[in-house]
Design an enzyme around this catalytic site. Structure first.
Site, PDB file in Angstrom:
ATOM      1  N   HIS A 366      13.251   8.457  -4.624  1.00 58.10           N
ATOM      2  CA  HIS A 366      11.902   8.178  -4.116  1.00 58.10           C
ATOM      3  C   HIS A 366      10.871   7.963  -5.212  1.00 58.10           C
ATOM      4  O   HIS A 366       9.687   7.815  -4.881  1.00 58.10           O
ATOM      5  CB  HIS A 366      11.419   9.333  -3.227  1.00 58.10           C
ATOM      6  CG  HIS A 366      12.062   9.368  -1.875  1.00 58.10           C
ATOM      7  ND1 HIS A 366      11.681   8.541  -0.851  1.00 58.10           N
ATOM      8  CD2 HIS A 366      13.065  10.138  -1.387  1.00 58.10           C
ATOM      9  CE1 HIS A 366      12.412   8.801   0.221  1.00 58.10           C
ATOM     10  NE2 HIS A 366      13.265   9.759  -0.085  1.00 58.10           N
ATOM     11  N   LYS A 557      -3.747   9.015   1.700  1.00 58.19           N
ATOM     12  CA  LYS A 557      -2.465   9.329   1.062  1.00 58.19           C
ATOM     13  C   LYS A 557      -2.691  10.478   0.092  1.00 58.19           C
ATOM     14  O   LYS A 557      -3.832  10.872  -0.173  1.00 58.19           O
ATOM     15  CB  LYS A 557      -1.877   8.122   0.334  1.00 58.19           C
ATOM     16  CG  LYS A 557      -2.821   7.445  -0.643  1.00 58.19           C
ATOM     17  CD  LYS A 557      -2.213   6.176  -1.218  1.00 58.19           C
ATOM     18  CE  LYS A 557      -2.216   5.047  -0.225  1.00 58.19           C
ATOM     19  NZ  LYS A 557      -0.876   4.712   0.257  1.00 58.19           N
ATOM     20  N   ARG A 558      -1.595  11.013  -0.433  1.00 57.69           N
ATOM     21  CA  ARG A 558      -1.701  12.077  -1.423  1.00 57.69           C
ATOM     22  C   ARG A 558      -2.576  11.622  -2.591  1.00 57.69           C
ATOM     23  O   ARG A 558      -2.500  10.470  -3.017  1.00 57.69           O
ATOM     24  CB  ARG A 558      -0.292  12.434  -1.909  1.00 57.69           C
ATOM     25  CG  ARG A 558      -0.192  13.583  -2.878  1.00 57.69           C
ATOM     26  CD  ARG A 558       1.251  14.064  -2.957  1.00 57.69           C
ATOM     27  NE  ARG A 558       2.183  12.949  -3.096  1.00 57.69           N
ATOM     28  CZ  ARG A 558       2.631  12.489  -4.258  1.00 57.69           C
ATOM     29  NH1 ARG A 558       2.210  13.020  -5.394  1.00 57.69           N
ATOM     30  NH2 ARG A 558       3.506  11.503  -4.285  1.00 57.69           N
ATOM     31  N   LYS A 563      -1.799   6.436  -7.489  1.00 51.93           N
ATOM     32  CA  LYS A 563      -2.214   5.828  -6.214  1.00 51.93           C
ATOM     33  C   LYS A 563      -3.636   5.255  -6.312  1.00 51.93           C
ATOM     34  O   LYS A 563      -4.077   4.536  -5.426  1.00 51.93           O
ATOM     35  CB  LYS A 563      -2.097   6.852  -5.090  1.00 51.93           C
ATOM     36  CG  LYS A 563      -0.644   7.250  -4.820  1.00 51.93           C
ATOM     37  CD  LYS A 563      -0.532   8.293  -3.714  1.00 51.93           C
ATOM     38  CE  LYS A 563       0.894   8.764  -3.508  1.00 51.93           C
ATOM     39  NZ  LYS A 563       1.755   7.762  -2.862  1.00 51.93           N
ATOM     40  N   THR A 663       4.894   4.421   3.297  1.00 49.36           N
ATOM     41  CA  THR A 663       5.054   4.211   4.733  1.00 49.36           C
ATOM     42  C   THR A 663       3.698   4.140   5.414  1.00 49.36           C
ATOM     43  O   THR A 663       3.584   3.581   6.500  1.00 49.36           O
ATOM     44  CB  THR A 663       5.898   5.324   5.384  1.00 49.36           C
ATOM     45  OG1 THR A 663       5.342   6.600   5.053  1.00 49.36           O
ATOM     46  CG2 THR A 663       7.340   5.253   4.910  1.00 49.36           C
ATOM     47  N   LYS A 667       2.320   1.854   8.696  1.00 44.91           N
ATOM     48  CA  LYS A 667       1.636   2.402   9.871  1.00 44.91           C
ATOM     49  C   LYS A 667       0.302   1.702  10.091  1.00 44.91           C
ATOM     50  O   LYS A 667      -0.065   1.374  11.228  1.00 44.91           O
ATOM     51  CB  LYS A 667       1.427   3.907   9.693  1.00 44.91           C
ATOM     52  CG  LYS A 667       2.709   4.706   9.666  1.00 44.91           C
ATOM     53  CD  LYS A 667       2.485   6.097   9.083  1.00 44.91           C
ATOM     54  CE  LYS A 667       3.823   6.754   8.771  1.00 44.91           C
ATOM     55  NZ  LYS A 667       3.692   7.923   7.900  1.00 44.91           N
TER      56      LYS A 667
END
Length: 835
Positions: A366, A557-558, A563, A663, A667
């Site tokens: 991952h 998100k985290r 990110k 993911t 969504k």
């Protein structure tokens, strides 16, 4: 089997009258309340028990069918499972949502009033756990014989509160009111051992044997949760382990009056399943985390082998009947544990034991980030798992012999491939162990898998071509559209029928409707209603007023530097400066949510920056109604289900080459949000699916980012080329957004100007230009809503059902099983509710 001779239990009727009666009975006899004293939470639990009752017969028949047909089973090992709330999803999967709503109304209760009282099961942190939950849903919906295994954490990672703009972690006691969905299994109890020493001896046949002795022991007790597929025909199982002491307390200490010491061993043992991911910034935290991982895999393998040996005596059949999927490296200790069981407990020779082990395991990678690839100090493994240390060394010795035979004289390759990082302090590389001990390794997006083959695992690809395959992640449309966005689901069903729920490719039939003005308008009205709902929730929970007629720009998100929430915040600050300078901008509400790891200082500083920028914006009358920045705390599955249906712009802006898949991007697109993203992870495949003109791509791709890092340019050159960016960086450095502490954001500025590892400054100008393109598109409603429809229409390939089929065909080698349904009517009619 003996169970086959037993008559099936009567089916539970699910019409509104029978459901109401069942809920009332559960309120009386299970919750222990009557209608006068019952609270809303009591009604929630009564409804949950009534739904669980309707799952049990199907659950048992599913398990019987697996034994009856002697099928190969999949065991999905994950440290995280983010299931979300289960009441509504259970009703949807059973097809009785409307009946349950009507039943509760007969009792004077609104489903909508009690459903939000259900806590999210705090069994995960982020995308890893959400993917695991989706995979369980997909396996059950497709009728695949699948089991989830994890840890029943008493507390989740933490409950995130924001205090004065800072993230503050609080215990997430999700089990405070009990869990009506689970079945405790006190009879399913396995010993898990730590420490001790290894005796080595030769048996009568001259075989070298090992015995692990003088160990400390913890017991693993099972808790089972039914996992229904859509339609309720197949109900699989999620088994979670809770740590129990091998003895409750030391009576000697108790009798002497030392009550603390009397229960100390019990407390130490049960700490193993107390909390998700203890911090690994301390030695004690690292040890507890390693103990957790071994506790989990040891109990799981004992359980898998017990189930296997109920019907099979020959362990060589294990790979034909068992597929074990390692979700990331956290369960990788299962590989030496299975070897230990085969070698020491079943007296098997190394070669057949290794052949069985490798053929049984598969590994999902991952991450590409070196710091995220798990390693464990050799010293710690030696102290906690001395027998496994020997097995790991032997795995590595034999593996390196194979490498030497293939690449003689290549010492650098041996060092790169070794399971042991020899640079002090010596550490075991768990990703290497997972690759070496598995017959298949999969990435989770086309880009990610390609980077694994070419870079992160290139030496393994050269050694074993074809072992690394791709299975792009997916999401369950049952949770993330049918349940999360009932308005949009109803519109789609009106046009397509219900078949799309289990065949998401049917959404492609919506694509022509992107040119239908009436359908676009219906789509827009649904989004607007969802935005209104979210605005009301924001007002209720945060006291902030946001305008639903603004662009809802979402990044959830985290919180992590790669990110690039920081890139988003720099742009928000630039928009604020534009508005202050009289430059007209599209009215926008920027919504952020996500947790930072407790020990991750920079991520927590980014959360504080979001709140400081928001504070400046919201107190400036010149920006009122034109720009808002909202941070929604404690992001979890239920919060995501509130935000995602309302999102119009989906920010997926990780540095190219760092996000394995994502993911959340799927969504959001499924729910009609248009993506602004880098060519990273599954963004690439989403762009291919929706078309480049319905996706706002920007920035460096993975190869360009890698080249730029190697060139090591001075980050200040990006400031010289972009005056808007330079001004924002100056504001951060000077304390404009933190007048109470003008040096607060110096660490962020120094990181950007020193190395800019995640290329925030390098991508800012392209990002800002893409945001300009977003504004232009949003000002053209026909164009925007056509793009939104096309995003939803193109999401068929990102169904978890396609992902599960990929795993089943390419990795697990399993086939669907349809349980036999044998309903029986009640022998007498159920008692009627009093009028």
């Amino acid at each position: 089997m003996a169970s086959e001779a037993l008559p099936p239990l009567p089916s539970q009727p699910s019409d509104p009258a029978a459901l109401a009666q069942a809920i009332l009975e559960r309120l009386f006899f299970t919750v222990g309340k009557d209608t006068v004293t019952a609270t809303d939470r009591d009604w929630l639990h009564a409804a949950a028990y009534a739904v669980r009752d309707r799952l049990v017969e199907r659950w048992m028949e599913t398990q019987r069918s697996y034994y009856r047909r002697d099928v190969k089973r999949v065991y999905y090992l994950s440290m995280e499972f983010l299931l979300g709330r289960l009441l509504v999803s259970g009703l949807i999967n059973l097809g009785i949502l409307d009946e349950a709503r009507a039943a509760l109304r007969r009792l004077g209760i609104e489903l909508e009033r009690i459903r939000d009282l259900e806590p999210d099961a705090a069994l995960g942190n982020g995308g890893l756990g959400r993917l695991a939950a989706c995979l369980l849903d997909g396996m059950a919906t497709l009728g695949l014989p699948g089991y989830g295994y994890g840890i029943r954490y008493e507390y989740g990672m933490f409950y995130q509160r924001i205090e004065n703009g800072w993230q503050v972690e609080h215990p997430e006691n999700w089990l405070r009111y009990g869990n009506p969905w689970e079945f405790p299994r006190p009879e399913v109890l396995y010993p898990v051992r730590f420490g001790g020493r290894v005796l080595q001896f030769t048996d009568a046949a001259g075989r070298l044997c090992h015995r692990w002795v003088d160990t400390e022991e913890v017991m693993a007790m099972a808790y089972d949760t039914p996992v229904p597929g859509y339609g309720g025909r197949t109900v699989n199982n999620l088994r979670l382990w809770s740590a129990k002491a091998s003895r409750d307390f030391d009576l000697r200490y108790f009798n002497e009056g030392d009550y603390i010491e009397a229960v100390a061993e019990k407390n130490r043992s049960e700490n193993l399943s107390r909390v998700l991911y203890p911090s690994d910034t301390t030695e004690m935290g690292r040890e507890l985390r390693l103990r957790q991982e071994y506790f989990f895999v040891s109990a799981t393998l004992q359980d898998i082998l017990y189930r296997f040996r109920k019907t099979h005596g020959d362990l060589e059949l294990l790979p034909e009947k068992v597929a074990i999927q390692l979700n990331d490296t956290h369960p990788a200790l299962a590989i030496p544990e299975l070897m230990r069981i085969l070698l020491d407990e079943h007296a098997m020779a190394w070669e057949p034991a290794w052949e069985i082990t490798r053929a049984t395991f598969a590994y999902t990678n991952h991450t590409l980030l070196p710091e995220a690839l798990e390693t464990w100090p050799v010293e710690l493994v030696a102290r906690l798992l001395p027998r496994h240390l020997q097995i790991l060394y032997e795995i590595n010795r034999r593996f390196l012999e194979e490498v030497r035979a293939r690449f003689p004289g290549d010492e650098a390759r041996l060092q790169r491939l070794s399971l042991v990082e020899e640079t002090p302090p010596r550490r075991f590389r768990m990703a290497h162990l997972a690759v070496v001990g598995s017959h298949r390794v999969n990435g989770v997006s086309a880009l990610h898998t390609g980077l694994l083959r070419r870079e992160a695992l290139a030496d393994f690809e050269a050694l074993w071509p074809g072992r690394i395959v791709n299975c792009t992640n997916g999401i369950t449309p049952r949770r993330w559209l049918l349940q999360a966005n009932p308005r949009l689901a109803a519109l789609i069903t009106e046009r397509l029928g219900e078949g799309w729920v289990t065949d998401l490719d049917r959404l492609a039939e919506l694509a022509p409707l992107a040119e239908d003005a009436a359908f676009r308008d219906a789509f827009r009205r649904i989004k607007q209603a969802n935005k209104q709902d979210l605005a009301e929730r924001i007002h209720h929970h945060l006291g902030l007023d946001v305008r639903p007629d603004t662009l809802f720009d979402v990044q959830v998100k985290r919180i992590h530097e790669y990110k690039r929430q920081l890139l988003n915040l720099l742009h928000v600050a630039a928009l604020y400066n534009d508005l202050r300078a009289g430059i007209e901008r599209l009215p926008r509400t920027v919504i952020l949510a996500g947790k930072a790891a407790p020990g991750y200082r920079m991520a927590k500083l980014i959360i504080k920056l979001a709140h400081d920028i928001a504070e400046v914006i919201h107190h400036d009358p010149e920006t009122a109604g034109r720009l808002s920045l909202v941070f929604i705390p404690n992001y979890d599955v239920s919060t995501a289900a509130d935000i995602i249906p309302a999102a119009e712009l989906s920010q997926q802006i990780s540095t190219a080459g760092t996000e394995a898949s994502g993911t959340g991007n799927m969504k959001l697109a499924l729910n009609g949000a248009v993506t602004l993203g880098t060519l990273d992870g599954a963004n690439i495949e989403i762009r291919e699916a929706v078309g480049g003109d319905a996706f706002f791509a920007f920035g460096l791709d993975a190869e360009e980012a890698a080249r730029l890092r190697r060139a090591r340019p001075d980050p200040r050159t990006w400031l010289e080329a972009d005056a808007r960016l330079a001004r924002v960086i100056d504001q951060l450095a000077s304390g404009f957004f933190s007048p109470d502490d003008r040096g607060r954001y110096r660490p962020l500025v120094d990181a950007l100007l020193g190395e800019d590892r995640f290329l925030v400054l390098a991508d800012f100008t392209a990002y800002a230009a893409a945001q300009e393109a977003v504004e232009a598109a949003y000002r053209d409603p026909a164009r925007w809503w056509a793009m939104a429809v096309r995003n939803t229409a193109a999401m068929g390939r990102f169904s978890i059902d396609r992902t599960v089929r990929d795993y089943a065909a390419r990795i697990w080698g399993v086939e669907p099983v349809t349980p036999r349904r044998r309903p029986r009517p009640r022998t007498s009619p159920p008692p009627r509710l009093p009028r």
